[in-house]
Structures are given as C-alpha cells and as structure tokens.
Design a protein around this motif. Structure first.
Motif, PDB file in Angstrom:
ATOM      1  N   LEU A 128      42.188  38.726  30.464  1.00 24.09           N
ATOM      2  CA  LEU A 128      43.016  39.789  30.311  1.00 24.09           C
ATOM      3  C   LEU A 128      44.575  39.103  31.048  1.00 24.09           C
ATOM      4  N   PRO A 129      45.738  39.543  30.287  1.00 23.70           N
ATOM      5  CA  PRO A 129      46.954  38.912  30.657  1.00 23.70           C
ATOM      6  C   PRO A 129      47.079  38.718  32.329  1.00 23.70           C
ATOM      7  N   TYR A 130      46.745  39.837  33.162  1.00 22.08           N
ATOM      8  CA  TYR A 130      47.118  39.557  34.788  1.00 22.08           C
ATOM      9  C   TYR A 130      46.205  38.632  35.151  1.00 22.08           C
ATOM     10  N   ALA A 131      45.125  38.463  34.810  1.00 22.51           N
ATOM     11  CA  ALA A 131      44.291  37.458  35.267  1.00 22.51           C
ATOM     12  C   ALA A 131      44.381  36.200  35.019  1.00 22.51           C
ATOM     13  N   VAL A 132      44.746  36.006  33.812  1.00 25.64           N
ATOM     14  CA  VAL A 132      44.826  34.629  33.155  1.00 25.64           C
ATOM     15  C   VAL A 132      46.226  34.084  33.785  1.00 25.64           C
ATOM     16  N   SER A 133      47.334  35.072  34.030  1.00 22.33           N
ATOM     17  CA  SER A 133      48.623  34.608  34.617  1.00 22.33           C
ATOM     18  C   SER A 133      48.070  34.278  35.998  1.00 22.33           C
ATOM     19  N   ALA A 134      47.608  34.981  37.025  1.00 23.82           N
ATOM     20  CA  ALA A 134      47.393  34.686  38.484  1.00 23.82           C
ATOM     21  C   ALA A 134      46.623  33.121  38.385  1.00 23.82           C
ATOM     22  N   ALA A 135      45.773  33.300  37.399  1.00 25.90           N
ATOM     23  CA  ALA A 135      44.802  32.236  37.665  1.00 25.90           C
ATOM     24  C   ALA A 135      45.488  31.034  37.231  1.00 25.90           C
ATOM     25  N   GLN A 136      46.682  31.008  36.673  1.00 27.56           N
ATOM     26  CA  GLN A 136      47.333  29.513  36.252  1.00 27.56           C
ATOM     27  C   GLN A 136      48.202  29.196  37.706  1.00 27.56           C
ATOM     28  N   VAL A 137      48.713  30.338  38.481  1.00 26.84           N
ATOM     29  CA  VAL A 137      49.393  29.936  39.596  1.00 26.84           C
ATOM     30  C   VAL A 137      48.251  29.342  40.603  1.00 26.84           C
ATOM     31  N   VAL A 138      47.242  30.062  40.866  1.00 23.57           N
ATOM     32  CA  VAL A 138      46.311  29.792  41.785  1.00 23.57           C
ATOM     33  C   VAL A 138      45.688  28.602  41.613  1.00 23.57           C
ATOM     34  N   ALA A 139      45.385  28.104  40.335  1.00 28.02           N
ATOM     35  CA  ALA A 139      45.129  26.750  40.078  1.00 28.02           C
ATOM     36  C   ALA A 139      45.924  25.701  40.488  1.00 28.02           C
ATOM     37  N   SER A 140      47.279  26.071  40.165  1.00 28.74           N
ATOM     38  CA  SER A 140      48.496  25.227  40.345  1.00 28.74           C
ATOM     39  C   SER A 140      48.698  24.956  41.957  1.00 28.74           C
ATOM     40  N   ASP A 141      48.518  26.128  42.758  1.00 25.32           N
ATOM     41  CA  ASP A 141      48.828  26.050  44.172  1.00 25.32           C
ATOM     42  C   ASP A 141      47.472  25.173  44.813  1.00 25.32           C
ATOM     43  N   LEU A 142      46.220  25.471  44.349  1.00 20.88           N
ATOM     44  CA  LEU A 142      45.319  24.797  44.788  1.00 20.88           C
ATOM     45  C   LEU A 142      45.095  23.391  44.588  1.00 20.88           C
ATOM     46  N   SER A 143      45.732  22.987  43.446  1.00 22.32           N
ATOM     47  CA  SER A 143      45.803  21.467  43.100  1.00 22.32           C
ATOM     48  C   SER A 143      46.852  20.777  44.167  1.00 22.32           C
ATOM     49  N   ARG A 144      47.611  21.517  44.663  1.00 24.22           N
ATOM     50  CA  ARG A 144      48.546  20.639  45.589  1.00 24.22           C
ATOM     51  C   ARG A 144      47.895  20.528  46.871  1.00 24.22           C
ATOM     52  N   ILE A 145      46.617  21.077  47.246  1.00 26.12           N
ATOM     53  CA  ILE A 145      45.882  20.584  48.505  1.00 26.12           C
ATOM     54  C   ILE A 145      44.475  19.875  47.857  1.00 26.12           C
ATOM     55  N   GLY A 146      44.781  19.387  46.771  1.00 29.42           N
ATOM     56  CA  GLY A 146      43.493  18.552  46.341  1.00 29.42           C
ATOM     57  C   GLY A 146      42.317  19.124  45.853  1.00 29.42           C
ATOM     58  N   VAL A 147      42.396  20.404  45.651  1.00 32.27           N
ATOM     59  CA  VAL A 147      41.081  21.292  45.282  1.00 32.27           C
ATOM     60  C   VAL A 147      41.347  21.157  43.520  1.00 32.27           C
ATOM     61  N   ARG A 148      40.372  20.846  42.960  1.00 28.70           N
ATOM     62  CA  ARG A 148      40.440  21.166  41.545  1.00 28.70           C
ATOM     63  C   ARG A 148      39.906  22.079  40.740  1.00 28.70           C
ATOM     64  N   VAL A 149      40.696  23.110  40.086  1.00 25.98           N
ATOM     65  CA  VAL A 149      40.061  24.153  39.577  1.00 25.98           C
ATOM     66  C   VAL A 149      40.032  24.264  38.189  1.00 25.98           C
ATOM     67  N   THR A 150      39.117  24.485  37.418  1.00 26.34           N
ATOM     68  CA  THR A 150      38.890  24.791  36.116  1.00 26.34           C
ATOM     69  C   THR A 150      38.993  26.282  35.660  1.00 26.34           C
ATOM     70  N   ILE A 151      40.016  26.731  34.911  1.00 22.47           N
ATOM     71  CA  ILE A 151      39.980  28.178  34.444  1.00 22.47           C
ATOM     72  C   ILE A 151      39.053  28.363  33.360  1.00 22.47           C
ATOM     73  N   GLN A 152      38.174  29.367  33.384  1.00 20.37           N
ATOM     74  CA  GLN A 152      37.592  29.731  32.224  1.00 20.37           C
ATOM     75  C   GLN A 152      37.643  31.122  32.147  1.00 20.37           C
ATOM     76  N   PRO A 153      38.460  31.764  31.021  1.00 17.82           N
ATOM     77  CA  PRO A 153      38.639  33.051  30.707  1.00 17.82           C
ATOM     78  C   PRO A 153      37.407  33.444  29.837  1.00 17.82           C
ATOM     79  N   LEU A 154      36.844  34.703  30.588  1.00 19.02           N
ATOM     80  CA  LEU A 154      35.742  35.063  29.878  1.00 19.02           C
ATOM     81  C   LEU A 154      36.041  36.523  29.087  1.00 19.02           C
TER      82      LEU A 154
END
Lengths: 271, 314, 501
Positions: free
Chosen positions: C359-385
């Motif tokens: 859903l748009p809100y979740a997919v949008s927020a997921a991209q920001v979360v993934a980007s923020d977490l990448s900055r502390i070295g956490v690798r995030v794989t987004i999987q839209p279901l």
C-alpha cells in the motif's frame, strides 16, 4: 534512405539507454536511494539537475539506475520468450500435423490467459518484484515468438535448398540448424526488438498497479507510479520518467523497424 | 465447412477446460485464504476454521473444482465469499463496462489509424507521410496510463469539460454515460491507434505493390480512389488479424485505464478479487476472459476467410 | 455475406446496454441537486455485514448512519447517549441500567425495544465471527426490565466494555432484520441503503421514519476510488463534494488555495507502526530495538511521506485517548548513539527483512526507514506483500518477518501488547498485569495504569510508533459539520449541514 534513418535513430536511442545504464554502475551524481526530507520536491538546480522527488532523492541518479532496470526487464522477458517460443515455432513449422496443431492451440490459450493475472499470482507467491513481472511478461510473449518462428520456418521449408536437403536424406535437426535457424534469425531479432519495447511498457503498467519492481530499486515505471499523485503539483516528476520510457520504447521500436527492413524476406523477394 | 466448425468448437471447449483447470490449480497454491481475509486481523484460528468450513474451503480440491465446474455448466458461477452475492450477474455487469470501454477504444483507434495509416503509406516518400509515421511511433511509446492521467488533468481538472472518472450506465443517463466514456476511450484508443496506424501503413504499402492496383493506377485512377475501390479490402486482412490480437491484449490496458478513470470494469474486479482471495470470482472472470479471447480468435478466423478471396475459395 | 456479420456486430452492441441496464442507478456529482451529497472514499465495503467481515470500510459507511448503538462516541472522544436516553452503573460497576429512547423504529418498520437490545448483544456471542466479538465476552447476561429498560450484567468490572459499545459491536439489530445482513442492512439510523453499484458507489437515502433530526442531505452517495489521485481529481472536477480522507497529502495546498473548498484537519486512531518482531533472536535484545528506534528520524519521515501532516506520538496512544502522554521525544534522532548501542549489544552485521503491505503509505515509509537504517550500517531488504491476503498470512499469522509497517486503526489497540501471541512477539508480564488491572479498576487507576503501559512499551522499544495518521477532510465550502478528529469507526454523516450561501 528512410530505412537507414530508422535503424540509426533506433540504435542511437537504445545505445543511449545502454550507455547510461553502464555509467550508472560506476558513477551517479548522488546516491539514488538516500532519503533527505529537507531537500524534498526541490526543482532542478546545478547540483540536482533534474531536481529531487518527494523523498528528497536525486531524480537524475534514479533515472540512471532505472535504465538498468529497464534493460533487465527487457532482457529477461525477451530472453524467456525467445528461448521458449522460437524452438516451439520451429518444431511446429517443421513437424506439422498434430504437433503443430497442439503447439498452436496451447499458444492461443497462453495468449488468452491474462498476463496481468500471471503477474499478480507470481507476485503473491514470490513477492512482487521485477523478476516476477518479467517472467509473467516473458511467458505472455512466448506465443508471438512461436508464431513468427513458425511462419518463417514454413517459408524456409518450402525453399528449394531445403527440399534438396530433405531429398538428400539430411536429418530434421541438421536442416533446422543449417537452414531454418540462420534464415529466421533476422525475424526473431526483429521480434525481440519489438517485444523489448512492449516489455518496457508492460513493466511500467505493472508497476503502476503495484505488481512491478519492488522499492527501493529505482525503476522508471515505479518513479512514474510514485509521482502520479503529484502530477498537478509537480508534473516534472511524472513527465521525466514518462519521457524516458517513451524514448526507450521509441528506440526499440525504431530499431525493430530498421531491422525488419533489412531482414524481412518478403521485402527482399520483391525488391 | 460443418466439420471444420465442429472441430474448432471442440478445440474451443478443450481450451476452456484446460484453462479452468490451470486457473484452479494456480489459485490453490496462492498464499493467503479468503476466510482469513474476511475475518481480518486478530481472527483466532478457530474462527478462521469455522469460516473456511462455511465457505467449503476445507473440502478436497477436486471436489471443489467439480462442484464449481458443474455449476458453471448450468450457468451458475457460484456465490462470492466476499460479496455474498451470486457471481454471474456481477460478472455480466462488469463485463458490460469493459466491453464498452474496449469497444469505444477500438473505435477511436480505427478512426485514427485507418486514415493516418493510409496517408502515411500513400505518401511514404514525402515529408508528410514520414511525419505521420513518426507521430505514430511516438504514440506507441507513451504508456496508456500516463496519457490518461494527462487527459484528466487537462480536460477534467483544468478545463472542467468532462468528468474525471466514474461510470454512468447508458440506460440511466445516456449523455452522462457518453461524457464519461470519452476520456477513457481516448486514452486507450490513442495508444492503440498509434499501434494500428503502423500496421495499416504496412498493409497499404504491401497492397500498393500488388499488380491489380498498379493496373488500376495505370488506367488513370487517382491514388485514393484506386485504393478505396481495390485496395482497402485486401489491406483489411492483416489489419483485422492484428485487431483481433490487440483485442486479446487490450485487457491489461483496460485494467490500467479502468484504474485511472475509476471504472467498475472486469479488470478492476479481477484485481480486487485476487486481493481478497475470492477464488470463485477470480475463476469466473478468467474463464469469461479466456472464452472471450478464444471466441474473438474464432471470429477473426472467420472474417479472414470472408475478406480474403483466395482463402474463401479453398 | 458482409451484411450478415454486420448485423451480428450490431446485435452484439445492442445487447451490451442490457447487461448494464439491470444494475442500480448511480447518481453523479452533488452539484446537480442541493439535497444530494457525494462523498469520496478509498476503501469499498465488499458487503454490508460487519458481523462476519472485518475491516474499516463497512462500519465507516454504516455505523451511526444506518446502524445505531445505545451510545456513541462524539468528536471529542466522549461517550454520549444515542438509543439509550440515559444509563446508571451499579456501585460495583458490573451492572448497567439503560433507559431506552421510545418511539424508535427500524427501517423495516419494526419498533425498537429492550428485546432487540438483548437480541443484539447476545447475537454477538453466537453469530458474529470477527475477532472484535471478544469485546462481549465479559457480558454475563442481559435482562429485559420493561420494553424501555434493559440491564446488562458483566462478570467483572470492565472499563472497555461501554467504550466498545460505541463501535460496531454495539450496533442494534432488529429481531426481524438479520436475514440477509450482507446485502440488506436494517438499522434505526437516519439513512438506509437504497442501492449500490459494485466498484463504484453506494447510495444512502433518508430513513423517513427516523426518530431524530432530519438530515440536511436527503441522499448521500458514497463513491469509491482505488487511488488517491482519482479521488482528488473527482473533487477538483466537481464529481464529488467531499473527500472523506486525503491519502495524497502533497495535494492539500492545492485545495487550501482554492476558495471552492475548505480543509478540516485533525487526528485519527491510526498509529503507523514500524513493528519489530520481538521474538526474533536478532531483535530480542532491547538495545538493538532502541538502536533502530534512535536511527530513524521520524520528523523527517513524516515530512517525506505525509508532507509533515500528522502527529508524532512515541507510543501506541493517540492524543484523543484520556491517558495520552507525549512520548515522542523519548528517542531523539541520534545515529551516533544508535551505532554505539548496536556495538554494545555485540551486533556486527544486521540484515533485516522489512515486509510491508503493498500500500502506498507503507511502501513510502519503508523506503525512508531503509535509507535511515542504512546510515547506521543495518541492511534492510524491502518486500512488499500482497495486502491483505499475503501479509495477513505470512507476517500477521505466521510471524515470518523482522520488520513491518502497518497502520493500526482500531481504537485503544494498545491492548494488543498484552497478547503474547500477537504478531509483535512481545511478552511482558508487567504489561499484561497493568492492562488487566486498568480494565477492572477505577477511572483514576485506569488512567495511571494505562500511562504506565505506554511508558513501559516505549522504554522497551517494543515497536517504533512512526507517527499518527492525520484526519484530513476536504469539502466544498458550503458543506460543514465534519468531525475533526476521526476517533469513532464511523464516517459520521449525521452532523453534516448545508451552509446557506
């Protein structure tokens, strides 16, 4: 003259997409995935030549990496379709009879089965991704290749040198490899180019419906989908990926036309 | 002739049967089930099980399939798990919308393609012909939904001439219906028209090289009258084939356009039904689509025979 | 020969209108008729039976408008009388005496009496299947005192019971009106369902026998749109009069600048939560969850995904709940400390799957979360279901996820943290005890305990409450009377007025 224009213009556009995709492996102006809310929806500047999207990501960098996705889309979809469809078409054309009938009827069925449903179902089982979308598009494109290959094969089979080869007791496999395949490769190439264009459009449509490339991988289709609600406010964001898609599709179509003019045996006969 | 029709019909039926089994098998392996979706978050396993029993989802797959097929043969597509209404009438209702959309889109495409393609072919050595060809090439390259979105912005939002979306049944208000159909048909038809223009051009080019047309020209007929009297019928053969093929692939385009213009058509019904795992509805839709496409192929074959004098004789 | 296929083609075209003619009429834009209102929504009810089909769409359309309960929730989150004129509670707080409004009739003509109250409440236990039915587990018995008085006896004191009676569980059904709930809803409300067109609209018309104030709008068309853009375009091109909820917030300035429209903005119950699977080895350590929470810049996330419209909360409590405390500053954005915490927890490499609804809100927020977490070295794989089916199955039921993002829209759903089997994977004996005590206790004790629950959850970083979704209604200027804070399950049409102008 006009024929060369098509070929050259198509080759230039396709070459451009390939070049951009290759460069993006080594260099992009910014990290295409880095979100920065303070920069969101900024118009084009010297630093961000195409501006930023609603996450503050650099549009130019996304566009460059998106070219990779576009090519990936086309290569996988066309690869599946050509590798499955061409042999089927050749077999149908050479063997004829019930096998021909069976292959062509199954072909009709695949053609009737909505590719969209296949994409949705694959997405549901494996998670929507570029790959699931491409497999769906690829499978849906198999019939086009089978038809083209079959038609070409029938034509080749009626030529004198094939008749001679058959009279000389050559095996089917030998004829297929020596005469049929080389003679229809041009047609297959043309079909590949055209199917490539269709695949790029199909990926955009599937992304629009939410069954295409998964974020955050940049894809032109998804860029378009993500910016559609901003069309009235920030049209740039939809028009840029839209234009990129249109140019790529145009390129592959022109290339296809140019190649057809060179390879189409019908035209050669007439000339 | 009769034998050929019997044979084709048998093939048609076998195709439909095969399609129904494939769809059924595919849907059976989909993760997620309709009982769970209906009950939503926090549903306990006992409740899900109870609802599954109510829906009949706990029975063996083969029994479910035979039940469904048996109903379909009597014209009964079953009752949807989600809407709790018979599927048949809903399908018919949605099919009506999609048929109008696809039909009107095709009409737009033909109106664009036949004259433009002919002009492009007759003048293929002149700049005007090249311009038409170029425009058609560009038209093919534009995603239909982008065209639709732009049309809405311009004609509905900015100018306020036409509704931005929605569907009014023709029987309810013919004027509103027509107004609502214009933009969706245009966005579907413009792109399809561009595709078709290229085929018409090729077909007319081929026909022009034929001897009978050269003869007609030699007898002093101007290019367009000559084409009208002798050529178009022959050029129509490949165009009709393409039209049939396009009709088959138009569905994805129609789904996207239905989405942009919020039309309650078959495409949006399919997407919703899959999302809700409303398996009976999905099966019904796909069956109708497959039969529809196979029928179109059949009709195209027949038209082909009628249009092509050589084929008619054989 | 040619004439024949032409005739066949014409015949085919002529049969098409017959297909669509059988369906119900859909009324177009509201501009045509003053007493007609067209309201645009995004989620369409698939049927009208909220007793067996979950989801927000059905109560949004029907509650308070078609169905009424004994009590309702007003715009400030207070419980006020509706079909009950008044009520008294016994000193031990287990017995509620309701005095019913008289002269009320259902839309099928049947009178509304104490027997219907008993019928409706008991029916929840026997016939409902959605999980919300558990709200009635605490009811021991319902006694009909006289036709206008009813007594509900609880097995123990429960603060949440009366509150849940304001929602769909408290809806009053007619004993003679439950034969086909999925298609024929029968209630006591100001409107009844006149017709529907699937995939398009539902038409509500005024209930001529309504006991209360006659609605300004005699006909209300609920129009359904798959996507936010189409909804916005419909209002801009006069296709509808009201957007019930904006989901494309970047478009709001467009409406604010246009004198044809006014914008009403408030809060909802929709906490958009980044769920941590507390049961995963990698996320069992609270320090890791705190690190992830510190790494995400929620202010920036809200800006990027909702154009800054929305509220930062910091716990599972919206500001409209009585025990709200602002905990949004508990974990300030601090990537440095996040990295230090990860190091302290001995985490060198962290790969997480962020499995979100497509859903748009979740997919949008997921991209920001993934980007923020990448900055502390956490690798995030987004999987839209695929939502709801696949998400419900894999994430919600099977707990097969590390991170997810979902908007939790139910009222007072903080109680889900008391259920160790819920997909949070969170199990705290303290939180469970506090929640139980809060439900049984006095008002003061409830407030204190619920605050303690919220604080404990935040301190544990049991989840990351990204923000509270805003309620943004856009309407034509002459349509007024909207509920500012969307705290009930209903899109309440009963207060809508037409300003003379």
């Amino acid at each position: 003259m006009a024929r060369t224009v098509n070929l050259v213009a198509g080759a230039v556009l396709v070459g451009l997409v390939v070049l951009v995709a290759l460069v993006s492996f080594a260099w992009t102006p910014h990290d295409p995935l880095l979100v920065d809310a303070s920069l969101r929806l900024s118009g084009p500047t010297a630093e961000y030549v195409l501006g930023t999207d609603r996450f503050g990501r650099d549009v130019a960098s996304q566009l460059m990496v998106g070219a990779r996705t576009t090519l990936y889309v086309g290569v996988v979809a066309v690869g599946i379709a050509a590798l499955a469809g061409t042999p089927l078409g050749i077999v149908a054309g050479m063997r004829g009879g019930w096998l021909d009938e069976l292959i062509m009827r199954v072909n009709d069925l695949v053609l009737a089965f909505p590719a969209l449903l296949l994409a949705i179902m694959l997405g549901a089982v494996y998670g929507a991704s570029t790959l699931t979308a491409m497999v769906a598009i690829g499978v849906a494109t198999v019939p086009s290749f089978a038809r083209v290959a079959r038609a070409g094969t029938l034509q080749v089979m009626s030529t004198e040198y094939v008749l001679a080869a058959r009279a000389g007791g050559r095996s089917r496999a030998w004829i297929a490899g020596r005469h049929v395949l080389p003679n229809i490769s041009g047609l297959v190439l043309v079909q590949s180019s055209v199917s490539f264009a269709i695949a790029v459009l199909a990926e955009a449509a599937l992304s629009f419906l939410g069954f295409g490339t998964a974020p955050p991988t940049p894809s032109w289709g998804r860029m378009l989908q993500e910016s559609q609600e901003l069309l009235a406010v920030e049209p740039r964001l939809a028009l840029i990926p839209g234009a990129a898609i249109a140019l790529a599709v145009l390129g592959f179509n022109l290339l296809g036309d140019g190649l057809r003019d060179r390879f189409d045996p019908r035209l050669e006969v007439r000339r | 002739m009769t034998l050929a029709i019997v044979r084709r019909t048998a093939i048609l039926l076998a195709g439909v049967l095969a399609a129904s089994i494939v769809v059924f098998a595919f849907l059976a392996v989909l993760p997620g089930d309709s009982a769970q979706v209906a009950l939503g978050v926090n549903a306990t396993p006992e409740l899900v099980e109870r609802t599954r029993q109510e829906f009949g989802l706990d029975r063996p797959l083969v029994a479910q399939y035979l039940d469904w097929m048996g109903g379909v043969l009597h014209g009964d597509f079953g009752v949807s798990y989600v809407t709790r209404e018979p599927i048949g009438p809903q399908l018919l209702d949605r099919l009506g919308v999609t048929l109008w959309l696809v039909g009107a889109g095709m009409l737009v495409a033909l109106v664009i393609a036949v004259p433009l393609g002919t002009v492009a072919a007759v003048r293929h050595r002149k700049p005007s012909g090249a311009l038409v060809s170029g425009l058609a090439q560009l038209g093919v390259a534009v995603p239909a939904f982008l065209a639709g979105m732009i049309l809405v912005q311009v004609f509905a939002v900015r100018l306020g001439w036409l509704p931005s979306g929605g569907w009014t049944p023709p029987a309810h208000d013919p004027v509103e219906w027509l107004r609502g159909l214009i933009l969706p048909a245009a966005s579907l038809g413009l792109v399809q028209g561009a595709v078709l223009t290229r085929y018409v051009r090729t077909a007319v080019l081929d026909v022009q090289r034929e001897d009978y047309l050269r003869t007609a020209r030699a007898k002093g007929l101007r290019p367009y009258p000559a084409l009208l009297r002798h050529g178009l019928r022959n050029a129509a053969v490949p165009v009709v084939t393409v039209l049939g093929l396009q009709l088959a692939t138009l569905l994805v385009g129609a789904v996207v356009v239905e989405r942009v213009f919020v039309l309650p058509g078959l495409g949006s019904m399919l997407v919703d039904a899959v999302a809700a795992r409303d398996l009976l509805t999905v099966q019904g839709i796909v069956l109708v689509l497959v039969v529809g496409v196979l029928l179109v192929n059949f009709v195209v074959d027949v038209l082909y025979t009628l249009l092509d004098p050589r084929l008619r004789r054989s | 020969m040619r004439a024949r296929w032409l005739a066949a083609a014409i015949a085919m075209i002529l049969t098409v209108p017959a297909c669509s003619a059988g369906s119900t009429a859909s009324v177009g834009g509201g501009a045509a008729d003053e007493s007609t209102l067209a309201v645009g929504f995004t989620a369409e009810p698939q049927n009208f039976d909220f007793t067996t089909t979950d989801g927000a769409a059905i109560p949004q359309a029907l509650l308070y408008n078609v169905y009424e309960g004994l009590v309702k929730l007003d715009g400030r989150g207070e419980i006020v009388p509706l079909l009950a004129e008044s009520w008294t509670v016994s000193p031990d707080r287990t017995s509620y005496d309701f005095r019913l409004r008289t002269g009320v009739r259902f839309s099928n003509g049947a009178p509304f009496t104490a027997e219907d109250v008993k019928f409706s409440i008991e029916r929840v236990k026997t016939d409902w299947t959605i999980s919300l039915k558990s709200a009635m587990d605490v009811v021991e018995r319902v006694e009909v005192v006289d036709p206008a008085r009813v007594r509900v006896v609880l097995s123990r004191p429960s603060n949440s019971w009366l509150f849940s009676m304001t929602g769909r569980v408290g809806a009053m059904f007619s004993r003679s009106g439950v034969a086909d709930l999925a298609n024929e809803p029968i209630g006591t409300g100001p409107y009844e369902v006149a017709s529907r067109r699937r995939g398009d609209s539902i038409v509500l018309t005024e209930n001529p026998g309504y006991w209360g104030r006659r609605p300004d709008y005699r006909t209300v068309v609920l129009k359904y749109y798959d996507d936010a853009t189409a909804l916005n375009n419909a209002l801009l091109s006069n296709g509808i009069d009201v957007i019930s909820q904006i989901t494309a917030p970047d478009s709001v300035p467009q409406f604010e600048a246009d004198t044809r429209f006014h914008v009403v903005q408030g809060t909802t119950n929709g906490e958009v939560v980044l769920a941590y699977n507390n049961d995963r080895p990698a996320l069992r350590d609270a320090r890791v969850r705190r690190a992830l929470t510190l790494a995400i810049d929620r202010r920036a996330l809200l800006e990027a995904t909702w154009a800054g419209r929305g509220t930062l909360i910091g716990s599972m409590v919206p500001p409209t709940d009585p025990w709200y405390e602002d905990l949004s500053g508990y974990y300030p954005h601090d990537p440095e400390r996040a990295r230090a915490l990860l190091a302290e927890a001995g985490v060198r490499e962290l790969n997480l799957r962020l499995r979100v609804p497509n859903l748009p809100y979740a997919v949008s927020a997921a991209q920001v979360v993934a980007s923020d977490l990448s900055r502390i070295g956490v690798r995030v794989t987004i999987q839209p279901l695929d939502f709801p089916a696949v998400w419900l199955q894999q994430v919600f039921t099977d707990h097969d996820y590390d991170l997810s993002i979902v908007s939790h829209v139910e009222a007072r759903d903080i109680t889900t943290f008391g259920d160790p089997d819920y997909y949070w994977g969170y199990d705290s004996a303290r939180v469970r005890r506090l929640l139980e005590r809060a439900d049984v206790g006095t008002r003061e004790q409830q407030l204190a305990d619920m605050r303690a629950v919220a604080r404990t959850l935040t301190a544990d970083a049991a989840a990351n409450w990204l923000f509270l979704a805003p309620n943004i209604v856009v309407a034509r200027t002459e349509v007024t009377g909207f509920v500012r804070n969307q705290v009930s399950e209903s899109f309440d049409l009963t207060g809508l007025r037409r300003a003379e102008g």
